[in-house]
Write a protein that holds these residues in place. Structure first.
Motif, PDB file in Angstrom:
ATOM      1  N   PHE A  84      -7.527 -72.162 118.375  1.00 27.34           N
ATOM      2  CA  PHE A  84      -6.495 -73.211 118.337  1.00 27.34           C
ATOM      3  C   PHE A  84      -5.825 -73.269 116.968  1.00 27.34           C
ATOM      4  N   VAL A  85      -6.641 -73.347 115.905  1.00 27.89           N
ATOM      5  CA  VAL A  85      -6.080 -73.466 114.558  1.00 27.89           C
ATOM      6  C   VAL A  85      -5.323 -72.193 114.182  1.00 27.89           C
ATOM      7  N   TYR A  86      -5.899 -71.040 114.505  1.00 29.61           N
ATOM      8  CA  TYR A  86      -5.241 -69.781 114.153  1.00 29.61           C
ATOM      9  C   TYR A  86      -3.891 -69.637 114.854  1.00 29.61           C
ATOM     10  N   LEU A  87      -3.855 -69.873 116.171  1.00 25.29           N
ATOM     11  CA  LEU A  87      -2.603 -69.709 116.915  1.00 25.29           C
ATOM     12  C   LEU A  87      -1.578 -70.760 116.509  1.00 25.29           C
ATOM     13  N   LEU A  88      -2.060 -71.957 116.210  1.00 19.58           N
ATOM     14  CA  LEU A  88      -1.140 -73.018 115.785  1.00 19.58           C
ATOM     15  C   LEU A  88      -0.468 -72.650 114.466  1.00 19.58           C
ATOM     16  N   ARG A  89      -1.234 -72.092 113.540  1.00 20.04           N
ATOM     17  CA  ARG A  89      -0.698 -71.792 112.218  1.00 20.04           C
ATOM     18  C   ARG A  89      -0.011 -70.417 112.142  1.00 20.04           C
ATOM     19  N   HIS A  90      -0.507 -69.464 112.936  1.00 15.41           N
ATOM     20  CA  HIS A  90       0.028 -68.110 112.841  1.00 15.41           C
ATOM     21  C   HIS A  90       1.214 -67.888 113.765  1.00 15.41           C
ATOM     22  N   VAL A 121     -22.105 -78.393 115.170  1.00 12.34           N
ATOM     23  CA  VAL A 121     -21.359 -77.148 115.375  1.00 12.34           C
ATOM     24  C   VAL A 121     -19.969 -77.260 114.745  1.00 12.34           C
ATOM     25  N   LEU A 122     -19.295 -78.373 114.978  1.00 15.50           N
ATOM     26  CA  LEU A 122     -17.951 -78.569 114.425  1.00 15.50           C
ATOM     27  C   LEU A 122     -17.974 -78.666 112.903  1.00 15.50           C
ATOM     28  N   LEU A 123     -18.967 -79.364 112.366  1.00 15.58           N
ATOM     29  CA  LEU A 123     -19.073 -79.475 110.905  1.00 15.58           C
ATOM     30  C   LEU A 123     -19.344 -78.115 110.278  1.00 15.58           C
ATOM     31  N   ALA A 124     -20.211 -77.324 110.919  1.00 18.50           N
ATOM     32  CA  ALA A 124     -20.496 -75.996 110.399  1.00 18.50           C
ATOM     33  C   ALA A 124     -19.258 -75.110 110.438  1.00 18.50           C
ATOM     34  N   MET A 125     -18.418 -75.337 111.422  1.00 14.88           N
ATOM     35  CA  MET A 125     -17.217 -74.523 111.600  1.00 14.88           C
ATOM     36  C   MET A 125     -16.060 -74.991 110.718  1.00 14.88           C
ATOM     37  N   LEU A 126     -16.148 -76.195 110.180  1.00 13.54           N
ATOM     38  CA  LEU A 126     -15.029 -76.805 109.462  1.00 13.54           C
ATOM     39  C   LEU A 126     -14.521 -75.973 108.279  1.00 13.54           C
ATOM     40  N   PRO A 127     -15.390 -75.440 107.404  1.00 13.32           N
ATOM     41  CA  PRO A 127     -14.855 -74.617 106.297  1.00 13.32           C
ATOM     42  C   PRO A 127     -14.050 -73.423 106.773  1.00 13.32           C
ATOM     43  N   CYS A 128     -14.484 -72.827 107.865  1.00 10.94           N
ATOM     44  CA  CYS A 128     -13.744 -71.699 108.439  1.00 10.94           C
ATOM     45  C   CYS A 128     -12.380 -72.156 108.939  1.00 10.94           C
ATOM     46  N   LEU A 129     -12.332 -73.311 109.606  1.00 10.02           N
ATOM     47  CA  LEU A 129     -11.064 -73.822 110.141  1.00 10.02           C
ATOM     48  C   LEU A 129     -10.094 -74.166 109.017  1.00 10.02           C
ATOM     49  N   VAL A 130     -10.627 -74.718 107.929  1.00  9.85           N
ATOM     50  CA  VAL A 130      -9.779 -75.047 106.772  1.00  9.85           C
ATOM     51  C   VAL A 130      -9.186 -73.775 106.182  1.00  9.85           C
ATOM     52  N   ARG A 131     -10.008 -72.739 106.084  1.00  8.54           N
ATOM     53  CA  ARG A 131      -9.506 -71.480 105.527  1.00  8.54           C
ATOM     54  C   ARG A 131      -8.420 -70.889 106.417  1.00  8.54           C
ATOM     55  N   ILE A 132      -8.639 -70.921 107.725  1.00 13.58           N
ATOM     56  CA  ILE A 132      -7.627 -70.391 108.650  1.00 13.58           C
ATOM     57  C   ILE A 132      -6.340 -71.205 108.548  1.00 13.58           C
ATOM     58  N   TRP A 133      -6.468 -72.512 108.436  1.00  8.60           N
ATOM     59  CA  TRP A 133      -5.299 -73.380 108.332  1.00  8.60           C
ATOM     60  C   TRP A 133      -4.476 -73.040 107.085  1.00  8.60           C
ATOM     61  N   ARG A 134      -5.175 -72.791 105.995  1.00 11.60           N
ATOM     62  CA  ARG A 134      -4.474 -72.505 104.747  1.00 11.60           C
ATOM     63  C   ARG A 134      -3.836 -71.126 104.754  1.00 11.60           C
ATOM     64  N   ARG A 135      -4.547 -70.153 105.341  1.00  4.86           N
ATOM     65  CA  ARG A 135      -3.996 -68.798 105.341  1.00  4.86           C
ATOM     66  C   ARG A 135      -4.441 -68.065 106.607  1.00  4.86           C
ATOM     67  N   PRO A 136      -3.707 -68.239 107.691  1.00  6.29           N
ATOM     68  CA  PRO A 136      -4.071 -67.554 108.944  1.00  6.29           C
ATOM     69  C   PRO A 136      -3.709 -66.075 108.875  1.00  6.29           C
TER      70      PRO A 136
END
Length: 538
Positions: free
Chosen positions: A197-203, A316-331
């Motif tokens: 979701f985050v990747y497709l939204l940003r990319h 699960v979501l908290l563990a994934m959060l740093p990854c989602l932030v990174r994708i949001w900043r630079r997909p």
């Protein structure tokens, strides 16, 4: 993809298929009866009753597209043996014909895996194609889970590889389409949904045409979900369907604990309860006390707080959060495989009622990264060894022991031997310090490598510098040997029939330490400084 490269994949598939055929008479789990019964349900009952049937304890609990897949198989099964798809007469029906038919369906369905693999690798160099194809085609985890224990993971992972191949090419809508298809086949793959979701939204949904892109992507995904679930919405079956897909009453852990965070949690809880009771403390000990291996009994804890499905979802979501932030900043499409692997690792480590077989969800796509850098190759070698070893208890009969051990040892030995040679033979003009191909390969690379081959001494020196595993990880992997010796040989000799779950707990606990370490390393990678964009030949 060149003809020669394509023929190499065909040779690998041919050899793997021969191995699978040799495994046909081996042990199979109750999953073979589960899928046979699902064929009977989908071919004997009207659509609106598929998720209501309780003729057997093996009720249908996969999403609708997989139910339709079973319906397709039932068409051929009826021609082979009508009793196989009879809802009543077929209960626990297991003949050589049934076993051969169902084993064959898994082998044929693996063509989807090879399709996804070919598509992902088709524009890589021949050497890179060779190592990636070998890593997937000869995966001991797929042999153990699909072709001995019995499941259809290869078929489903093939759909995932198709999705990832399109995303790596920048074809986001098609990649999103295949991911939606995958989730409608097996809902557990939805764990990577936030990354997608985050990747497709940003990319994809950006720029002046962001709204039209968003609508195009949204309509594609909604269409897939609508086709899959629409009939059940029409019949008012969505409530019943959701209960089947998410049976939260089964408990925090599966009968054999998957080697994840909850295996550590359970083991420490059990240890503390024993110590506190010896100290005279009044500690309640729930039935089975986390060591009975019973589904539904493993959610009670003696010392630590009980865990709910909501808590696991939040973790699960908290563990994934740093990854989602990174994708949001630079997909970046060059990193999408890495973050999908991380998402499935998070789901495995912290999810509710995780099966040990779910390790395939992150190990198989992780194998697609092994040729990108020495670090990635070392990570794969470590994670695959631990994950595939953790599957050993699935094959508990003595006759499968001479199968599962060589499968793992030969595979990991081949990877550990070939990967250093692969990186040594890569031209230094195209390899960065991390082992990843640089953005613009030099035009004379191939000529230089052919006209000026390295001396044997230089090759040997370079090979010694390619260290896939550090000292700590090597020592940990050697530790698997005493764990296996004790659980397989010493425990039955010392305790006979007592503490039957202890060897399983030991394997699960030891493997969970290694996989938790691997997950923590992936987590730290989320905070690494992004490297410049690189050229992946796609």
């Amino acid at each position: 993809m060149g003809t020669a490269d394509y023929s190499e994949l065909l040779w690998m598939v041919s050899i793997a298929t021969c191995i699978k055929l040799l495994l046909v008479p081996s042990y199979h789990s109750t999953d073979l009866e589960v899928h046979r019964h699902w064929m009977a349900i989908t071919s004997s009952l009207p659509l609106k009753e598929w998720y209501e049937d309780e003729t057997s304890e093996w009720t249908l609990d996969y999403p609708p597209l997989f139910a339709w897949f079973e319906r397709l198989l039932a068409i051929f099964a009826r021609r082979v043996d009508p009793i196989m798809v009879d809802l009543v007469k077929g209960l626990n029906y297991s003949t050589d014909t049934v076993i051969l038919f169902q084993r064959s369906t898994v082998i044929i369905a693996d063509c989807v895996l090879y399709w996804g693999l070919w598509r992902f690798c088709r524009k890589f160099t021949a050497e890179k194609q060779r190592i990636l194809c070998a890593a997937v085609v000869f995966s001991p985890g797929l042999f153990i889970v699909d072709h001995i224990h019995f499941q259809y993971n290869g078929f489903l992972l093939g759909i995932l590889l198709l999705s990832l191949s399109y995303l790596r090419e920048g074809r986001n809508v098609t990649g999103g389409f295949w991911f939606a298809v995958l989730v409608c086949y097996k809902h557990l793959f939805a764990v990577a949904g936030p990354v997608y979701f985050v990747y497709l939204l940003r990319h994809y949904c950006r720029g002046v045409s962001w709204f039209s892109n968003f609508m195009r992507l949204g309509l594609t995904v909604i269409s897939v979900v609508g086709i899959a679930f629409g009939p059940f919405i029409y019949y008012g079956q969505m409530g019943q369907l959701m209960k089947r897909l998410f049976p939260f009453g089964r408990g925090l852990c599966h009968a054999y604990w998957a080697p994840n965070f909850w295996a550590l949690y359970n083991t420490v809880d059990k240890g503390l309860s024993v110590v506190l009771r010896k100290l005279g403390k009044d500690v309640r000990a729930p039935k089975a006390a986390m060591t009975g291996g019973l589904v539904g009994d493993s959610s009670g804890h003696a010392v630590f707080p009980n865990v709910t499905p909501a808590v696991t979802a939040l973790l699960v979501l908290l563990a994934m959060l740093p990854c989602l932030v990174r994708i949001w900043r630079r997909p970046r499409r060059s990193e999408i495989v890495q973050w999908v692997v991380y998402a499935y690792t998070c789901g495995y480590m912290f999810g509710w009622h995780v099966h040990e077989k779910a390790a395939l969800h992150f190990v198989v796509p992780l194998s697609l990264l092994i040729a990108d850098s020495v670090k990635a190759a070392g990570d794969f070698l470590f994670v695959s060894t631990v994950s595939y070893y953790s599957l050993f208890p699935l094959l508990f009969e003595n006759r499968e022991y001479p199968i599962k051990v060589p499968l793992l040892l030969l595979y990991e030995f081949a990877m550990a031997t070939y990967l250093p040679h692969y990186f040594v033979n890569m031209s230094p003009d195209r390899v960065s310090n991390s082992g990843v191909e640089s953005e613009e390969p030099a035009e004379s690379t191939s000529d230089k490598s052919e006209s000026s081959p390295r001396s044997d001494w230089t090759m040997l020196s370079s090979l010694q510098e390619v260290e896939l595993l550090g000292t700590v990880r090597k020592l940990y992997l050697w530790g698997l040997l005493p764990v296996e010796i004790y659980s397989q040989f010493l425990h039955p000799y010392l305790f006979k029939d007592r503490l039957p779950f202890f060897p399983l707990m030991l394997v699960s606990f030891y493997c969970s330490v290694g996989l938790f370490y691997a997950w923590a390393k992936q987590l730290m990678a989320c905070f690494d400084q992004p490297k410049p964009d690189i050229h992946f030949q796609i």
